[in-house]
Design a protein around this motif. Structure first.
Motif, PDB file in Angstrom:
ATOM      1  N   SER A 178       0.978  -1.277  -0.039  1.00  0.00           N
ATOM      2  CA  SER A 178      -0.008   0.225  -0.018  1.00  0.00           C
ATOM      3  C   SER A 178       0.661   1.217   0.183  1.00  0.00           C
ATOM      4  N   ASN A 183      -5.242   4.016   1.313  1.00  0.00           N
ATOM      5  CA  ASN A 183      -5.353   2.753   0.494  1.00  0.00           C
ATOM      6  C   ASN A 183      -5.269   1.531   1.354  1.00  0.00           C
ATOM      7  N   THR A 186      -8.698   0.959   3.174  1.00  0.00           N
ATOM      8  CA  THR A 186      -9.746   0.618   2.403  1.00  0.00           C
ATOM      9  C   THR A 186      -9.571  -0.729   1.675  1.00  0.00           C
ATOM     10  N   SER A 187      -8.573  -1.122   1.375  1.00  0.00           N
ATOM     11  CA  SER A 187      -8.164  -2.322   0.884  1.00  0.00           C
ATOM     12  C   SER A 187      -8.714  -3.630   2.449  1.00  0.00           C
TER      13      SER A 187
END
Length: 221
Positions: A178, A183, A186-187
């Motif tokens: 990441s 990010n 969210t992932s």
């Protein structure tokens, strides 16, 4: 990084701020440990094995990993038990010939910066991860307890959520790569919800098993 980095290829991913326990008995890794202990802090790299086995050598390895800083050592007869903590991420620039353990030239990746605007996202990630860990435990798939205490530092806690999320090693590698905490979080949410959907297809009942609902984000866990 100026010098070559001793590297331990494993069948699992180490994240920053996550613990690692190893039982060392192979001669090449005992030699590596002796070399690592010559420096302070005593650190080595951990990468995921892409293909092959942990024992014996000859494995293929991913090129992104995490530094592990040794925190504790015990030496029962015949092997060494090592406890370390993940610190900084790195990428492999060049693999060197085994000497006799794996070594590489590597570059550190920059730390991911925390921003207070990410607090709701981090709270959502915690709720989702704890809920799915509870569900996993009810299906006999527990790896981390759902009430595991996280760091009070939000950046460290974000990495710890990635570390305890019940996702597979390839997803873990994607998380480790990441380029921002937004990010990453969210992932974590997306991947963990995918796992939740898979678990629920395996559950024969129409509702949740007892205790499958995760704790609220303000439970202080």
């Amino acid at each position: 990084m100026d010098d070559t980095l001793p590297v331990f290829p494993l069948g699992s991913v180490l994240f920053p701020f996550m613990p690692l326990q190893l039982r060392l008995f192979e001669e090449r890794y005992l030699v590596m440990l002796s070399k690592v202990l010559e420096s302070e802090p005593s650190e080595f790299g951990v990468v995921l094995i892409e293909r092959g086995q942990e024992v014996g050598g000859g494995e293929q390895r991913f090129t992104v990993g995490t530094l592990a800083q040794i925190a504790q050592l015990e030496a029962p007869e015949g092997y060494v038990v090592l406890v370390a903590v993940g610190t900084r991420r790195f990428v492999i620039d060049e693999w060197m010939p085994d000497n006799p353990y794996p070594e590489a030239r590597a570059s550190l990746l920059p730390p991911l910066e925390w921003d207070e605007s990410l607090a709701p996202l981090r709270e959502e990630a915690e709720v989702v991860v704890r809920r799915v860990l509870t569900l996993a435990a009810s299906l006999g798939e527990e790896e981390w307890p759902a009430d595991l205490q996280l760091s009070e530092d939000p950046s460290a806690a974000s990495w710890q959520l990635a570390g305890i999320a019940p996702v597979g090693p390839l997803d873990q590698i994607a998380l480790l790569r990441s380029n921002s905490l937004k990010n990453l979080l969210t992932s974590v949410i997306s991947m963990t919800r995918d796992v939740e959907e898979t678990y629920r297809t395996l559950w024969p009942g129409d509702g949740e098993p007892d205790g499958a609902a995760g704790p609220a984000a303000d439970d202080g866990l």
